[in-house]
Design an enzyme around this catalytic site. Structure first.
Site, PDB file in Angstrom:
ATOM      1  N   GLY A 250      35.409  30.771 -54.768  1.00 59.56           N
ATOM      2  CA  GLY A 250      35.369  31.661 -53.614  1.00 59.56           C
ATOM      3  C   GLY A 250      36.733  32.247 -53.296  1.00 59.56           C
ATOM      4  O   GLY A 250      36.855  33.429 -52.949  1.00 59.56           O
ATOM      5  N   ASP A 251      37.772  31.430 -53.406  1.00 58.88           N
ATOM      6  CA  ASP A 251      39.135  31.910 -53.171  1.00 58.88           C
ATOM      7  C   ASP A 251      39.514  32.978 -54.194  1.00 58.88           C
ATOM      8  O   ASP A 251      40.179  33.966 -53.863  1.00 58.88           O
ATOM      9  CB  ASP A 251      40.122  30.747 -53.264  1.00 58.88           C
ATOM     10  CG  ASP A 251      39.697  29.559 -52.421  1.00 58.88           C
ATOM     11  OD1 ASP A 251      39.175  29.787 -51.319  1.00 58.88           O
ATOM     12  OD2 ASP A 251      39.867  28.417 -52.876  1.00 58.88           O
TER      13      ASP A 251
END
Length: 304
Positions: A250-251
């Protein structure tokens, strides 16, 4: 300049197990450790894409010293505030057929420490980007991101929020440029099941109605959806391949989105690079390298 804020950076100690048996002694097949913290991950991928950033946040104790050392080792920039009490987290991540995480509580952040952070944030202006990522220590209130966003958004700083529950919801009234919840987080916020692409798109629109400008919802192996502030809807299926680890995916998506948007101001392109970065990290033992990102980018298809 791009700034990433990580209240709870960590050292992530990863242990690979063939099988995990509760109430028994388990022996790993492989161990490793690496920098942890969502904002640090974002800065790492931005660096891989050729964009420099400054890591903000806090560090404490001997773990904090190691966090700082690793940041410099990877060629990243930091202005972490050294805390007087407590130590930064060591998170244990058990990797195998089922992933299990045990995250530390984190250090104590006092009023004088927060004043130092606010002094740093006061220097940001309309040419800057601020990415608020991840959890916060229990010593802080759930409105901390809201407090920061209200001030920075008023100055014209481009603000991105990747957080959960009230930490995210409280910011929406201040119109963050981008939020990136996953499906499970959306279901918790909206109190409804999201089983189809149509339902995920409708959920993104609801989050826009609550104030977010652009909403990107990740769906794991099912890919992701972006609903942009101009009414554009984009979908991409996940690439086929072996998912080595979901840590940092996600990052990586946030970093890819920001990098592409700053380069070309095109939401479709930003979404495609976000998907490429997230997929590349999933297929890597650590955060993705540029070669894997480019490979995934060339294989991806984005549908309107």
């Amino acid at each position: 300049m791009i700034y990433t804020l990580t209240f709870n950076p960590s050292i992530d100690y990863e242990m690979n197990l063939a099988h995990l048996s509760l109430s028994h002694t388990n022996r790993s097949t492989h161990e490793s450790y690496r920098l942890g913290g969502k904002g640090i991950n974002v800065s790492h991928i931005l660096h891989e894409l050729g964009f420099e950033s400054v890591i903000l946040g806090f560090r404490g104790g001997f773990v904090g010293d190691e966090i700082q050392r690793l940041i410099y080792q990877f060629g990243l920039n930091e202005k972490l505030i050294e805390l007087e009490e407590g130590t930064s987290r060591i998170n244990v991540k058990v990797l195998g057929k089922v992933e299990t995480e045990i995250n530390g509580e984190g250090p104590l952040i006092g009023g004088s420490d927060m004043k130092q952070l606010y002094d740093q944030l006061d220097m940001l202006g309309k040419e800057d980007v601020l990415i608020l990522s991840g959890s916060i220590p229990k010593c802080l209130n759930d409105n901390i991101y809201e407090t920061i966003l209200s001030v920075q958004n008023a100055k014209g700083v481009l603000c991105i929020v990747d957080a959960t529950k009230d930490l995210l919801v409280n910011t929406l009234k201040h119109h963050p440029f981008l939020i990136k919840p996953n499906v499970a987080e959306c279901e918790e916020i909206l109190n409804e099941s999201l089983l189809t692409t149509k339902q995920v798109v409708e959920a993104a629109k609801k989050l826009q109605e609550m104030g977010a400008r652009n909403v990107m919802i990740s769906r794991g192996k099912e890919g992701a959806v972006l609903v942009d502030e101009n009414g554009g809807i984009f979908e991409s299926k996940g690439l086929k391949g072996e998912c080595i680890s979901s840590v940092g995916c996600g990052d990586s998506m946030v970093a890819g989105f920001v990098a592409a948007y700053l380069k070309c101001s095109n939401y479709e392109e930003a979404f495609k690079l976000a998907m490429a970065c997230g997929s590349a990290t999933a297929f890597s033992e650590d955060l993705a390298k540029i070669e894997m990102i480019e490979r995934c980018y060339n294989e991806l298809e984005v549908r309107k």
